[in-house]
Design a protein around this motif. Structure first.
Motif, PDB file in Angstrom:
ATOM      1  N   VAL A   1     -30.695 -22.081  62.337  1.00  0.00           N
ATOM      2  CA  VAL A   1     -29.443 -22.177  63.082  1.00  0.00           C
ATOM      3  C   VAL A   1     -29.378 -21.006  64.050  1.00  0.00           C
ATOM      4  O   VAL A   1     -29.567 -19.851  63.647  1.00  0.00           O
ATOM      5  CB  VAL A   1     -28.220 -22.173  62.148  1.00  0.00           C
ATOM      6  N   ARG A   2     -29.163 -21.323  65.315  1.00  0.00           N
ATOM      7  CA  ARG A   2     -28.943 -20.272  66.308  1.00  0.00           C
ATOM      8  C   ARG A   2     -27.508 -19.793  66.172  1.00  0.00           C
ATOM      9  O   ARG A   2     -26.564 -20.570  66.301  1.00  0.00           O
ATOM     10  CB  ARG A   2     -29.194 -20.800  67.720  1.00  0.00           C
ATOM     11  N   LEU A   3     -27.354 -18.500  65.894  1.00  0.00           N
ATOM     12  CA  LEU A   3     -26.027 -17.939  65.674  1.00  0.00           C
ATOM     13  C   LEU A   3     -25.400 -17.497  66.982  1.00  0.00           C
ATOM     14  O   LEU A   3     -26.087 -17.047  67.901  1.00  0.00           O
ATOM     15  CB  LEU A   3     -26.105 -16.744  64.725  1.00  0.00           C
ATOM     16  N   SER A   4     -24.102 -17.595  67.028  1.00  0.00           N
ATOM     17  CA  SER A   4     -23.327 -17.149  68.172  1.00  0.00           C
ATOM     18  C   SER A   4     -22.128 -16.387  67.648  1.00  0.00           C
ATOM     19  O   SER A   4     -21.723 -16.540  66.493  1.00  0.00           O
ATOM     20  CB  SER A   4     -22.870 -18.345  69.012  1.00  0.00           C
ATOM     21  N   GLU A   5     -21.550 -15.538  68.486  1.00  0.00           N
ATOM     22  CA  GLU A   5     -20.317 -14.861  68.098  1.00  0.00           C
ATOM     23  C   GLU A   5     -19.219 -15.870  67.793  1.00  0.00           C
ATOM     24  O   GLU A   5     -18.356 -15.631  66.958  1.00  0.00           O
ATOM     25  CB  GLU A   5     -19.859 -13.918  69.217  1.00  0.00           C
ATOM     26  N   ASP A   6     -19.242 -17.000  68.447  1.00  0.00           N
ATOM     27  CA  ASP A   6     -18.268 -18.064  68.229  1.00  0.00           C
ATOM     28  C   ASP A   6     -18.894 -19.109  67.316  1.00  0.00           C
ATOM     29  O   ASP A   6     -19.871 -19.753  67.688  1.00  0.00           O
ATOM     30  CB  ASP A   6     -17.887 -18.705  69.568  1.00  0.00           C
TER      31      ASP A   6
ATOM     32  N   ASP B   1     -13.179 -14.406  55.629  1.00  0.00           N
ATOM     33  CA  ASP B   1     -12.885 -14.097  57.029  1.00  0.00           C
ATOM     34  C   ASP B   1     -14.140 -14.025  57.887  1.00  0.00           C
ATOM     35  O   ASP B   1     -14.043 -13.808  59.109  1.00  0.00           O
ATOM     36  CB  ASP B   1     -12.108 -12.780  57.132  1.00  0.00           C
ATOM     37  N   VAL B   2     -15.316 -14.185  57.279  1.00  0.00           N
ATOM     38  CA  VAL B   2     -16.563 -14.230  58.039  1.00  0.00           C
ATOM     39  C   VAL B   2     -17.332 -15.476  57.603  1.00  0.00           C
ATOM     40  O   VAL B   2     -16.951 -16.157  56.657  1.00  0.00           O
ATOM     41  CB  VAL B   2     -17.435 -12.973  57.797  1.00  0.00           C
ATOM     42  N   THR B   3     -18.407 -15.756  58.306  1.00  0.00           N
ATOM     43  CA  THR B   3     -19.309 -16.817  57.874  1.00  0.00           C
ATOM     44  C   THR B   3     -20.334 -16.223  56.917  1.00  0.00           C
ATOM     45  O   THR B   3     -20.909 -15.166  57.199  1.00  0.00           O
ATOM     46  CB  THR B   3     -20.038 -17.437  59.075  1.00  0.00           C
ATOM     47  N   VAL B   4     -20.564 -16.887  55.786  1.00  0.00           N
ATOM     48  CA  VAL B   4     -21.638 -16.496  54.878  1.00  0.00           C
ATOM     49  C   VAL B   4     -22.750 -17.534  55.002  1.00  0.00           C
ATOM     50  O   VAL B   4     -22.544 -18.719  54.723  1.00  0.00           O
ATOM     51  CB  VAL B   4     -21.167 -16.391  53.421  1.00  0.00           C
ATOM     52  N   ALA B   5     -23.918 -17.095  55.447  1.00  0.00           N
ATOM     53  CA  ALA B   5     -25.091 -17.960  55.558  1.00  0.00           C
ATOM     54  C   ALA B   5     -25.993 -17.709  54.356  1.00  0.00           C
ATOM     55  O   ALA B   5     -26.255 -16.554  54.006  1.00  0.00           O
ATOM     56  CB  ALA B   5     -25.847 -17.680  56.856  1.00  0.00           C
ATOM     57  N   PHE B   6     -26.459 -18.785  53.733  1.00  0.00           N
ATOM     58  CA  PHE B   6     -27.256 -18.641  52.527  1.00  0.00           C
ATOM     59  C   PHE B   6     -28.226 -19.803  52.387  1.00  0.00           C
ATOM     60  O   PHE B   6     -28.125 -20.817  53.076  1.00  0.00           O
ATOM     61  CB  PHE B   6     -26.350 -18.551  51.286  1.00  0.00           C
ATOM     62  N   GLY B   7     -29.178 -19.635  51.484  1.00  0.00           N
ATOM     63  CA  GLY B   7     -30.149 -20.675  51.163  1.00  0.00           C
ATOM     64  C   GLY B   7     -30.039 -21.028  49.695  1.00  0.00           C
ATOM     65  O   GLY B   7     -28.966 -21.281  49.193  1.00  0.00           O
ATOM     66  N   HIS B   8     -31.189 -21.119  49.007  1.00  0.00           N
ATOM     67  CA  HIS B   8     -31.284 -21.196  47.550  1.00  0.00           C
ATOM     68  C   HIS B   8     -30.910 -22.540  46.944  1.00  0.00           C
ATOM     69  O   HIS B   8     -31.446 -22.903  45.897  1.00  0.00           O
ATOM     70  CB  HIS B   8     -30.424 -20.089  46.918  1.00  0.00           C
TER      71      HIS B   8
ATOM     72  N   ARG C   1     -23.262 -10.484  63.907  1.00  0.00           N
ATOM     73  CA  ARG C   1     -22.537 -11.549  64.610  1.00  0.00           C
ATOM     74  C   ARG C   1     -21.537 -12.249  63.694  1.00  0.00           C
ATOM     75  O   ARG C   1     -21.454 -13.478  63.648  1.00  0.00           O
ATOM     76  CB  ARG C   1     -23.518 -12.554  65.234  1.00  0.00           C
ATOM     77  N   GLU C   2     -20.777 -11.427  62.964  1.00  0.00           N
ATOM     78  CA  GLU C   2     -19.733 -11.928  62.068  1.00  0.00           C
ATOM     79  C   GLU C   2     -20.271 -12.893  61.025  1.00  0.00           C
ATOM     80  O   GLU C   2     -19.543 -13.778  60.543  1.00  0.00           O
ATOM     81  CB  GLU C   2     -18.603 -12.593  62.868  1.00  0.00           C
ATOM     82  N   THR C   3     -21.539 -12.722  60.678  1.00  0.00           N
ATOM     83  CA  THR C   3     -22.181 -13.573  59.677  1.00  0.00           C
ATOM     84  C   THR C   3     -22.814 -12.692  58.613  1.00  0.00           C
ATOM     85  O   THR C   3     -23.634 -11.824  58.919  1.00  0.00           O
ATOM     86  CB  THR C   3     -23.260 -14.463  60.317  1.00  0.00           C
ATOM     87  N   LEU C   4     -22.413 -12.907  57.361  1.00  0.00           N
ATOM     88  CA  LEU C   4     -23.016 -12.232  56.223  1.00  0.00           C
ATOM     89  C   LEU C   4     -24.120 -13.128  55.694  1.00  0.00           C
ATOM     90  O   LEU C   4     -23.870 -14.288  55.353  1.00  0.00           O
ATOM     91  CB  LEU C   4     -21.964 -11.981  55.138  1.00  0.00           C
TER      92      LEU C   4
ATOM     93  N   ARG D   1     -16.702 -23.151  59.058  1.00  0.00           N
ATOM     94  CA  ARG D   1     -16.461 -21.879  59.753  1.00  0.00           C
ATOM     95  C   ARG D   1     -16.841 -20.690  58.875  1.00  0.00           C
ATOM     96  O   ARG D   1     -17.356 -19.676  59.354  1.00  0.00           O
ATOM     97  CB  ARG D   1     -14.992 -21.776  60.169  1.00  0.00           C
ATOM     98  N   ASP D   2     -16.639 -20.815  57.554  1.00  0.00           N
ATOM     99  CA  ASP D   2     -16.859 -19.688  56.660  1.00  0.00           C
ATOM    100  C   ASP D   2     -18.141 -19.804  55.839  1.00  0.00           C
ATOM    101  O   ASP D   2     -18.474 -18.882  55.100  1.00  0.00           O
ATOM    102  CB  ASP D   2     -15.668 -19.520  55.709  1.00  0.00           C
ATOM    103  N   VAL D   3     -18.867 -20.909  55.949  1.00  0.00           N
ATOM    104  CA  VAL D   3     -20.050 -21.136  55.117  1.00  0.00           C
ATOM    105  C   VAL D   3     -21.106 -21.891  55.915  1.00  0.00           C
ATOM    106  O   VAL D   3     -20.789 -22.837  56.640  1.00  0.00           O
ATOM    107  CB  VAL D   3     -19.701 -21.949  53.843  1.00  0.00           C
ATOM    108  N   LEU D   4     -22.352 -21.459  55.740  1.00  0.00           N
ATOM    109  CA  LEU D   4     -23.479 -22.101  56.403  1.00  0.00           C
ATOM    110  C   LEU D   4     -24.623 -22.156  55.394  1.00  0.00           C
ATOM    111  O   LEU D   4     -25.190 -21.124  55.028  1.00  0.00           O
ATOM    112  CB  LEU D   4     -23.872 -21.296  57.640  1.00  0.00           C
ATOM    113  N   ALA D   5     -24.947 -23.357  54.890  1.00  0.00           N
ATOM    114  CA  ALA D   5     -25.993 -23.533  53.879  1.00  0.00           C
ATOM    115  C   ALA D   5     -27.256 -24.054  54.556  1.00  0.00           C
ATOM    116  O   ALA D   5     -27.229 -25.090  55.220  1.00  0.00           O
ATOM    117  CB  ALA D   5     -25.531 -24.510  52.806  1.00  0.00           C
TER     118      ALA D   5
END
Length: 296
Positions: free
Chosen positions: A253-258, A218-225, A112-115, A235-239
């Motif tokens: 976080v519930r992910l969506s294509e948007d 160009d994508v969202t990167v989701a990470f923890g740590h 879903r466009e999320t790394l 838009r490009d980062v989700l911690a």
């Protein structure tokens, strides 16, 4: 089908169960991706692994630095450290089955466009590069060479990626980026000493996600740590490491294509460990749901 990312659990099995109840998670209908550090420091690492193993097929689990440490201890190539809470796993009758299951998990996932990774992505890497580098670590963890790799993976050098690297130096750069990275320079040189928030970047360094030339913008990167970073939603980062083990929250976080249509779900966590330094506010103290509607 709903898809949720979940931040660092670190052995807080009761909080994980509460969070799954809060989101109304159904393994037959939904999927979860856990962003690493499944175990250690919390009170019930054994319960976390057993729960997630039962959910195989409905849960994707990434490996963090604490999970790799457990594998190294189980392989007999590293000692148990002060503060570790992995003894229940090491003494469990199903230890071998759990360790082998853990060693088969991933270090990166794209959907879903999320790394999704545990810690970070070097600025030179594309999504394809990141997944390929992660696959190199996954391959060795599933091979007879696992104990040797786990013994030799510890260390900070080399601190900079080059596609010409080979052997353990190449693998160490990859594993450090994916499971330990917070700050790096614009040429991708990693810095490991600083563990405070983003505003504590040493001279010449930036949070890895703020490097202007980063090829995963160009994508969202989701990470923890990075619990001292606090909640970060761009838009490009989700911690998502909101300091559960320190008495903060466990976050999904519930992910969506948007990316404008995400939802944040949190539960409060009892403090299992005292932080060694003043930590940033992990994003509030109350459980609840928050629609994440932001400009495109």
């Amino acid at each position: 089908m709903a898809l949720y990312c979940i931040g660092d659990v670190q052995g807080c099995n009761a909080a994980l169960g509460q969070l799954l109840d809060e989101i109304g998670y159904s393994p037959s209908r939904d999927r979860i991706v856990l962003l690493g550090d499944l175990v250690n420091r919390g009170p019930d690492s054994l319960g976390v692994l057993r729960r997630l193993q039962r959910l195989e097929g409905a849960a994707t689990c990434l490996l963090g630095n604490h999970d790799l440490h457990l594998l190294a201890v189980a392989a007999g190539v590293q000692p148990v450290r002060r503060g570790d809470t992995i003894g229940d796993i090491l003494e469990a009758p199903d230890r071998s089955r759990l360790i082998e299951w853990l060693a088969r998990q991933s270090l990166a996932h794209f959907e879903r466009e999320t790394l999704m990774v545990h810690a970070g992505v070097l600025p030179q890497w594309t999504v394809t590069d990141t997944l390929a580098c992660a696959a190199e670590i996954e391959s060795v963890l599933r091979s007879p060479a696992r104990p040797e790799f786990l013994r030799d993976m510890y260390g900070n050098d080399p601190r900079r990626w080059s596609p010409e690297l080979q052997g353990i130096e190449r693998l160490r750069v990859v594993v450090n980026a994916l499971t330990r990275l917070r700050f790096c320079s614009r040429d991708g040189t990693m810095e490991f000493e600083t563990k405070e928030g983003a505003d504590a970047a040493p001279p010449g360094y930036l949070p890895w996600f703020d490097i202007p030339e980063r090829r995963t913008r160009d994508v969202t990167v989701a990470f923890g740590h990075w619990s001292t970073l606090g909640w970060l939603d761009r838009r490009d980062v989700l911690a998502l490491d909101s300091g559960c083990v320190w008495g903060g929250q466990l976050t999904a976080v519930r992910l969506s294509e948007d990316p404008r249509d995400r939802e944040r779900i949190t539960v409060r966590c009892p403090q299992a460990q005292n932080p060694r330094a003043v930590r940033a506010d992990p994003g509030g103290n109350e459980a609840g749901r928050t629609p994440l509607n932001r400009p495109a």
